[in-house]
Design a protein around this motif. Sequence first.
Motif, short mmCIF file in Angstrom:
data_model
loop_
_atom_site.label_atom_id
_atom_site.label_comp_id
_atom_site.label_asym_id
_atom_site.label_seq_id
_atom_site.Cartn_x
_atom_site.Cartn_y
_atom_site.Cartn_z
N MET A 1 0.75 -1.05 0.03
CA MET A 1 0.17 -0.07 0.01
C MET A 1 0.77 1.13 0.13
O MET A 1 1.80 1.38 0.78
N ASN A 2 0.65 1.90 -0.89
CA ASN A 2 1.39 3.44 -0.87
C ASN A 2 0.92 4.50 -0.23
O ASN A 2 -0.40 4.74 -0.25
N ASN A 3 1.55 5.28 0.45
CA ASN A 3 1.28 6.40 1.27
C ASN A 3 0.24 7.30 0.47
O ASN A 3 -0.72 7.59 1.02
N SER A 4 0.78 7.79 -0.68
CA SER A 4 -0.33 8.63 -1.33
C SER A 4 -1.55 8.17 -1.66
O SER A 4 -2.40 8.89 -1.88
N TYR B 1 3.92 12.38 3.42
CA TYR B 1 2.63 11.49 3.31
C TYR B 1 1.57 12.90 3.67
O TYR B 1 1.85 14.08 4.29
N GLN B 2 0.49 12.82 3.17
CA GLN B 2 -0.73 13.70 3.17
C GLN B 2 -1.24 13.72 4.47
O GLN B 2 -1.68 12.74 5.08
N GLY B 3 -1.16 14.89 5.11
CA GLY B 3 -1.27 15.03 6.58
C GLY B 3 -0.20 15.48 7.31
O GLY B 3 -0.24 16.26 8.47
N TYR B 4 1.14 15.42 6.97
CA TYR B 4 2.26 15.65 7.58
C TYR B 4 2.10 17.30 7.49
O TYR B 4 2.50 17.89 8.51
N HIS B 5 1.63 17.87 6.52
CA HIS B 5 1.49 19.27 6.58
C HIS B 5 0.46 19.83 7.67
O HIS B 5 0.85 21.10 8.29
N ASP B 6 -0.41 19.02 8.07
CA ASP B 6 -1.43 19.40 9.48
C ASP B 6 -0.50 19.50 10.59
O ASP B 6 -0.78 20.20 11.58
N VAL B 7 0.45 18.74 10.80
CA VAL B 7 1.44 18.65 11.97
C VAL B 7 2.24 19.97 11.72
O VAL B 7 2.56 20.77 12.58
N THR C 1 5.68 2.71 2.27
CA THR C 1 4.39 2.23 2.48
C THR C 1 3.74 2.32 3.82
O THR C 1 4.61 3.04 4.74
N LEU C 2 2.51 2.22 3.95
CA LEU C 2 2.15 2.31 5.34
C LEU C 2 1.78 1.04 5.85
O LEU C 2 1.09 0.85 6.92
N GLU C 3 2.84 0.18 5.65
CA GLU C 3 2.80 -1.16 6.38
C GLU C 3 2.71 -1.14 7.95
O GLU C 3 2.17 -1.69 8.69
N LYS C 4 3.97 -0.34 8.32
CA LYS C 4 4.35 -0.34 9.64
C LYS C 4 3.16 0.54 10.57
O LYS C 4 2.77 0.42 11.60
N THR C 5 2.83 1.53 9.79
CA THR C 5 1.63 2.49 10.31
C THR C 5 0.48 1.52 10.63
O THR C 5 -0.26 1.66 11.66
N ASP C 6 0.02 0.73 9.36
CA ASP C 6 -1.04 -0.13 9.71
C ASP C 6 -1.05 -1.03 10.74
O ASP C 6 -1.95 -1.17 11.50
#
Length: 387
Positions: free
Chosen positions: A1-4, A157-163, A195-200
């Motif tokens: 799964m790709n971040n974007s 990653y999208q959302g990084y800008h919110d931080v 990828t989002l593997e570790k985040t998932d």
Amino acid sequence: MNNSDTEEKVLEGDNILINGSFEGDVDTRSELKFERDIESEDEKCKRKCIEKVLVCGSTTLKTWKNFAVSKYGLVADDLRYQIWPLLLEVDPSTDEKIPSLEELADHPEYQQVILDVNRSLKRFPPGIPYEQRVALQDQLAVLILRVILKYPHLRYYQGYHDVAVTFLLVVGEAVAFRIMEKLSTEHLQECMEPTLEKTDYRLNYIYALLYKVDRELYNFMDTAGVGTMFALPWYLTWFGHSLNQYKDVVRLYDFFLATPFLMPLYVATALIIYRRTEILAECCDMVLISASKFYQDYPPDTLEKLVQKRVEKALTERRKNEQIMRNRLRSQRSLWVRLNNHIPPWCVFNRRNKLGLIFAAATVVISYLYYKYGINSRLSLFGTFKT
């Protein structure tokens, strides 16, 4: 799964249905409200305590963490400006040249960063002049690109800008870069992999916590197939994407900067448990989980107490399990290991040690020779004296 691929849909809206469909295809975030309440007497008292320690100049990291996690947090942005760098132990002073946005235009992530920054209008204070808003957006884009340019192994990653925008508004561009640099290589590092593997994998900790704390709610959400996607924006943005009160966002950031990097998952779990009645009242195929709705009428101080209670309980159970394991290992130790504890070190035979093997072999040979020839020598000598 790709971040974007995943985040572009997840971060479009705050609400996510459990069957995986999204509530909307456009940015549904409400405008971030920047109303500033008049400080209460307790807040003024805490402000004086913090200012007194700041003037003192010599204090420990633990002191700043205690201020950040206790009631009212760091109170206001003028204090956060001074203490946030101390919480992360970063040097706020910098003589590093800040590149212009044009100088960073060749970066592969440039277009995506600009697209997200342009959509972040709702995260800036309302009513500021157009020129100032444009300048802030340019600073935000430069801030993000500088970090991923300095650390090529990190992926935006999208959302990084919110931080990033939260730190930009509180501490300014120069200090925000130091903070984002630190967070990107520590707290958010797993989120910035290709990828989002570790985040998932991390998001599944929510279900592990639910299983230990509220088995009924866990079974309901597991049966309903809620999954973990609803919590992805919460974790990636430290709730900065989902909350519409600026004071709530910075208050949570106080808390997260002073606690371990997995604390957003504990907060997410606490929110779910707090709203368990509403979740259980929904049909299994229509459960809707919304961070802004959950956080509404939920005082941060109450949340902190609930999270702290969960953390302390988990630590107590961990210590108990570790003690049980130590006792079990102690009882299962072999006779050889127990004997080694009572034998002088120079006598211990270590089978993995070549010198020990040589010493043992030499001891056996010498003992044998002494036994074979030493007795005859003593008998001959004894006979001579007798004669």
